[in-house]
Structures are given as C-alpha cells and as structure tokens.
Design a protein around this motif. Structure first.
Motif, PDB file in Angstrom:
ATOM      1  N   GLY A  67      27.618   8.915 -33.993  1.00 35.44           N
ATOM      2  CA  GLY A  67      28.053   9.038 -35.374  1.00 35.44           C
ATOM      3  C   GLY A  67      27.302   8.104 -36.303  1.00 35.44           C
ATOM      4  O   GLY A  67      26.721   7.098 -35.876  1.00 35.44           O
ATOM      5  N   ASN A  68      27.314   8.427 -37.581  1.00 34.82           N
ATOM      6  CA  ASN A  68      26.639   7.624 -38.604  1.00 34.82           C
ATOM      7  C   ASN A  68      27.511   6.427 -38.984  1.00 34.82           C
ATOM      8  O   ASN A  68      28.610   6.592 -39.522  1.00 34.82           O
ATOM      9  CB  ASN A  68      26.354   8.482 -39.829  1.00 34.82           C
ATOM     10  CG  ASN A  68      25.627   7.723 -40.925  1.00 34.82           C
ATOM     11  OD1 ASN A  68      25.198   6.588 -40.731  1.00 34.82           O
ATOM     12  ND2 ASN A  68      25.474   8.348 -42.080  1.00 34.82           N
ATOM     13  N   THR A  69      27.036   5.221 -38.711  1.00 32.23           N
ATOM     14  CA  THR A  69      27.807   4.011 -38.999  1.00 32.23           C
ATOM     15  C   THR A  69      27.363   3.313 -40.281  1.00 32.23           C
ATOM     16  O   THR A  69      27.715   2.157 -40.527  1.00 32.23           O
ATOM     17  CB  THR A  69      27.713   3.023 -37.823  1.00 32.23           C
ATOM     18  OG1 THR A  69      26.328   2.691 -37.607  1.00 32.23           O
ATOM     19  CG2 THR A  69      28.278   3.639 -36.550  1.00 32.23           C
ATOM     20  N   ASP A  70      26.584   4.015 -41.108  1.00 29.43           N
ATOM     21  CA  ASP A  70      26.086   3.427 -42.354  1.00 29.43           C
ATOM     22  C   ASP A  70      27.156   3.557 -43.441  1.00 29.43           C
ATOM     23  O   ASP A  70      27.089   4.418 -44.327  1.00 29.43           O
ATOM     24  CB  ASP A  70      24.790   4.122 -42.779  1.00 29.43           C
ATOM     25  CG  ASP A  70      24.165   3.468 -44.012  1.00 29.43           C
ATOM     26  OD1 ASP A  70      24.548   2.322 -44.329  1.00 29.43           O
ATOM     27  OD2 ASP A  70      23.307   4.107 -44.653  1.00 29.43           O
ATOM     28  N   ASN A  71      28.187   2.735 -43.352  1.00 31.59           N
ATOM     29  CA  ASN A  71      29.272   2.746 -44.321  1.00 31.59           C
ATOM     30  C   ASN A  71      29.851   1.338 -44.425  1.00 31.59           C
ATOM     31  O   ASN A  71      29.404   0.415 -43.740  1.00 31.59           O
ATOM     32  CB  ASN A  71      30.349   3.767 -43.919  1.00 31.59           C
ATOM     33  CG  ASN A  71      30.872   3.531 -42.512  1.00 31.59           C
ATOM     34  OD1 ASN A  71      31.474   2.496 -42.233  1.00 31.59           O
ATOM     35  ND2 ASN A  71      30.641   4.494 -41.627  1.00 31.59           N
ATOM     36  N   VAL A  72      30.835   1.171 -45.286  1.00 30.64           N
ATOM     37  CA  VAL A  72      31.362  -0.161 -45.588  1.00 30.64           C
ATOM     38  C   VAL A  72      31.954  -0.848 -44.359  1.00 30.64           C
ATOM     39  O   VAL A  72      31.919  -2.076 -44.246  1.00 30.64           O
ATOM     40  CB  VAL A  72      32.404  -0.073 -46.725  1.00 30.64           C
ATOM     41  CG1 VAL A  72      33.625   0.715 -46.291  1.00 30.64           C
ATOM     42  CG2 VAL A  72      32.812  -1.459 -47.209  1.00 30.64           C
ATOM     43  N   PHE A  73      32.472  -0.067 -43.417  1.00 31.63           N
ATOM     44  CA  PHE A  73      33.084  -0.653 -42.229  1.00 31.63           C
ATOM     45  C   PHE A  73      32.121  -0.754 -41.039  1.00 31.63           C
ATOM     46  O   PHE A  73      32.402  -1.456 -40.073  1.00 31.63           O
ATOM     47  CB  PHE A  73      34.311   0.146 -41.800  1.00 31.63           C
ATOM     48  CG  PHE A  73      35.445   0.092 -42.783  1.00 31.63           C
ATOM     49  CD1 PHE A  73      36.022  -1.118 -43.126  1.00 31.63           C
ATOM     50  CD2 PHE A  73      35.930   1.253 -43.363  1.00 31.63           C
ATOM     51  CE1 PHE A  73      37.078  -1.176 -44.025  1.00 31.63           C
ATOM     52  CE2 PHE A  73      36.980   1.210 -44.271  1.00 31.63           C
ATOM     53  CZ  PHE A  73      37.555  -0.011 -44.607  1.00 31.63           C
ATOM     54  N   GLY A  74      31.009  -0.030 -41.076  1.00 34.52           N
ATOM     55  CA  GLY A  74      30.063  -0.067 -39.970  1.00 34.52           C
ATOM     56  C   GLY A  74      30.560   0.632 -38.721  1.00 34.52           C
ATOM     57  O   GLY A  74      30.227   0.232 -37.597  1.00 34.52           O
ATOM     58  N   PHE A  75      31.349   1.684 -38.889  1.00 36.27           N
ATOM     59  CA  PHE A  75      31.841   2.457 -37.745  1.00 36.27           C
ATOM     60  C   PHE A  75      32.042   3.901 -38.180  1.00 36.27           C
ATOM     61  O   PHE A  75      32.107   4.206 -39.370  1.00 36.27           O
ATOM     62  CB  PHE A  75      33.160   1.877 -37.221  1.00 36.27           C
ATOM     63  CG  PHE A  75      34.376   2.644 -37.670  1.00 36.27           C
ATOM     64  CD1 PHE A  75      35.048   3.483 -36.804  1.00 36.27           C
ATOM     65  CD2 PHE A  75      34.835   2.552 -38.987  1.00 36.27           C
ATOM     66  CE1 PHE A  75      36.149   4.207 -37.229  1.00 36.27           C
ATOM     67  CE2 PHE A  75      35.937   3.272 -39.416  1.00 36.27           C
ATOM     68  CZ  PHE A  75      36.597   4.092 -38.529  1.00 36.27           C
ATOM     69  N   THR A  76      32.145   4.782 -37.201  1.00 43.12           N
ATOM     70  CA  THR A  76      32.556   6.149 -37.502  1.00 43.12           C
ATOM     71  C   THR A  76      33.284   6.718 -36.296  1.00 43.12           C
ATOM     72  O   THR A  76      32.949   6.423 -35.151  1.00 43.12           O
ATOM     73  CB  THR A  76      31.364   7.044 -37.874  1.00 43.12           C
ATOM     74  OG1 THR A  76      31.843   8.279 -38.405  1.00 43.12           O
ATOM     75  CG2 THR A  76      30.485   7.346 -36.671  1.00 43.12           C
ATOM     76  N   ALA A  77      34.309   7.518 -36.572  1.00 38.79           N
ATOM     77  CA  ALA A  77      35.061   8.202 -35.522  1.00 38.79           C
ATOM     78  C   ALA A  77      34.740   9.687 -35.582  1.00 38.79           C
ATOM     79  O   ALA A  77      34.943  10.336 -36.612  1.00 38.79           O
ATOM     80  CB  ALA A  77      36.555   7.969 -35.702  1.00 38.79           C
ATOM     81  N   THR A  78      34.218  10.217 -34.494  1.00 36.44           N
ATOM     82  CA  THR A  78      33.969  11.648 -34.368  1.00 36.44           C
ATOM     83  C   THR A  78      35.158  12.249 -33.632  1.00 36.44           C
ATOM     84  O   THR A  78      35.410  11.913 -32.468  1.00 36.44           O
ATOM     85  CB  THR A  78      32.675  11.914 -33.590  1.00 36.44           C
ATOM     86  OG1 THR A  78      31.587  11.232 -34.225  1.00 36.44           O
ATOM     87  CG2 THR A  78      32.372  13.400 -33.529  1.00 36.44           C
ATOM     88  N   VAL A  79      35.911  13.097 -34.309  1.00 36.63           N
ATOM     89  CA  VAL A  79      37.185  13.557 -33.756  1.00 36.63           C
ATOM     90  C   VAL A  79      37.010  14.782 -32.876  1.00 36.63           C
ATOM     91  O   VAL A  79      36.196  15.670 -33.161  1.00 36.63           O
ATOM     92  CB  VAL A  79      38.218  13.840 -34.864  1.00 36.63           C
ATOM     93  CG1 VAL A  79      38.498  12.571 -35.663  1.00 36.63           C
ATOM     94  CG2 VAL A  79      37.745  14.960 -35.785  1.00 36.63           C
TER      95      VAL A  79
END
Length: 217
Positions: A67-79
């Motif tokens: 997943g793309n972790t380029d966001n404010v939290f540095g994580f992504t959940a692929t459901v």
C-alpha cells in the motif's frame, strides 16, 4: 410459578449468547454478496444466485500489493472485507494488509464489530491497546509474532524499526468497521463544535482549529 417461568424466559431473551459475539452464523454454504443491491435492508448483503457464482467469487488478490504510505500517518490499510471481497458475505471473517513507512503509525482506533488478531510479516512494530479502565497493554513485536485486540477496544500499531513494516490482520466479522479517533474527532462532517472539543481536551479553541486544519476540516 408462571411468574418465575416468564422471568426466566425474559432473561434468556435479553442476555447475550456467545454466538451473538460476532457476525450471525450462515444458513447456507455461501452467500456471495451483491454489493449494489439496495432493494432490501438487511444485516449483510443479498446473495448472488448460486447459478451465477463462479470460482473467482472465492479468491481475492487485493492483499498482494504494497500500500501507499505517503500520507500524514505513514501507513495504509488495504482491506479484505466484504466490500472488497463479496465472497466473505455472512461468513464472519475478513483480513487486512497494513503497510508502514519507517516511523509510520496506524493511529488509535477501534473496530466496533470485531476482535482483531494479527501477525507481523515484516519489520518491527510497537502494538498496544487500551482497556475501558484506561490500562495500556503493549509490546514491541518482530516478524512472526502475533497479537490480539479484544473487540471494540482502542488500539494502535507503530513502526519502530528503521525499515518498512507490514502486518496481516484478521477479524471475526465480514465488515468490522473502524473508528479512527483523530479523523473521527477532528474531521467529521459536519464538524464537532469547538465548544465540545475544547472542554473535552481542556485546551483553547486555537489548538482545536490548528488540529482540524491538519485534517482538512
């Protein structure tokens, strides 16, 4: 005697049974969900006719890609829940893939409809959850180690290693839901009034406005 029997029947109806602690048990082999059917309102999705079901309905490759972790939290959940994988409909389970950049955080959140368990596949994660008595249970986990978060409790995971991290999580619901505290409190639509938040967090309105601005609210 009749009053006693009536009382016992009321207790049996009102008290929760263990079988009610997750999604209802299925009444057939499978019920591949029709996600775009809005003709009925039920606790789940209507079933695709068995004659239209194919092998592809029971296989899902959505968790194979990072997943793309380029966001404010540095994580992504692929459901991998029923909305992404309709074959899970009524079966009472789902899975997620969660990717973390170095320092990435899956922020405090809860799943109102499911207990969560997970296994660290890559990296080093600090995992914790809080009880309703505000007790924190936490530990740093490495590859192959497993965790469990009881249903509905607030929890988080943070990448404390120098490399990327990833975990696979599982839930005893086909649609566990997620209440992400930062976005729930500071990016709701319509927004929670500042008076509520300033009193809840015992801070000035300017602090609340600053936090809301970071979430685009």
């Amino acid at each position: 005697m009749a009053i006693r029997v009536t009382f016992l029947l009321v207790i049996l109806v009102v008290l929760p049974f263990p079988s009610h602690c997750a999604d209802p048990d299925p009444l057939q082999d499978f019920c591949v969900g029709i996600l775009n059917d809005t003709s009925t309102s039920i606790n789940g999705f209507p079933c695709k006719p068995a004659s239209q079901v194919t092998s592809d309905d029971f296989f899902f490759d959505g968790l194979t890609k990072e997943g793309n972790t380029d966001n404010v939290f540095g994580f992504t959940a692929t459901v991998g829940n029923v909305l992404a994988f309709p074959g899970l409909n009524t079966l009472g389970l789902s899975m997620n893939r969660v990717d973390f950049a170095p320092g990435g955080l899956n922020p405090p959140h809860s799943h109102p409809r499911a207990t969560e368990t997970g296994v660290v596949i890559k990296g080093k994660l600090y995992v914790g959850f809080l009880t309703t008595n505000n007790v924190l249970y936490s530990k740093v986990l490495t590859v192959g180690e497993m965790f469990v978060v009881p249903r509905g409790l607030v929890h988080f995971q943070m990448n404390v290693g120098k490399e990327k991290a990833m975990t696979i999580t599982a839930f005893n619901s086909h649609l566990p839901g997620a209440v992400v505290l930062p976005t729930t409190l500071f990016a709701s639509m319509p927004p929670i009034p500042n008076d509520v938040l300033t009193k809840a967090f015992q801070v000035e309105a300017s602090v609340i406005d600053d936090i809301k601005s970071k979430f685009g609210s």
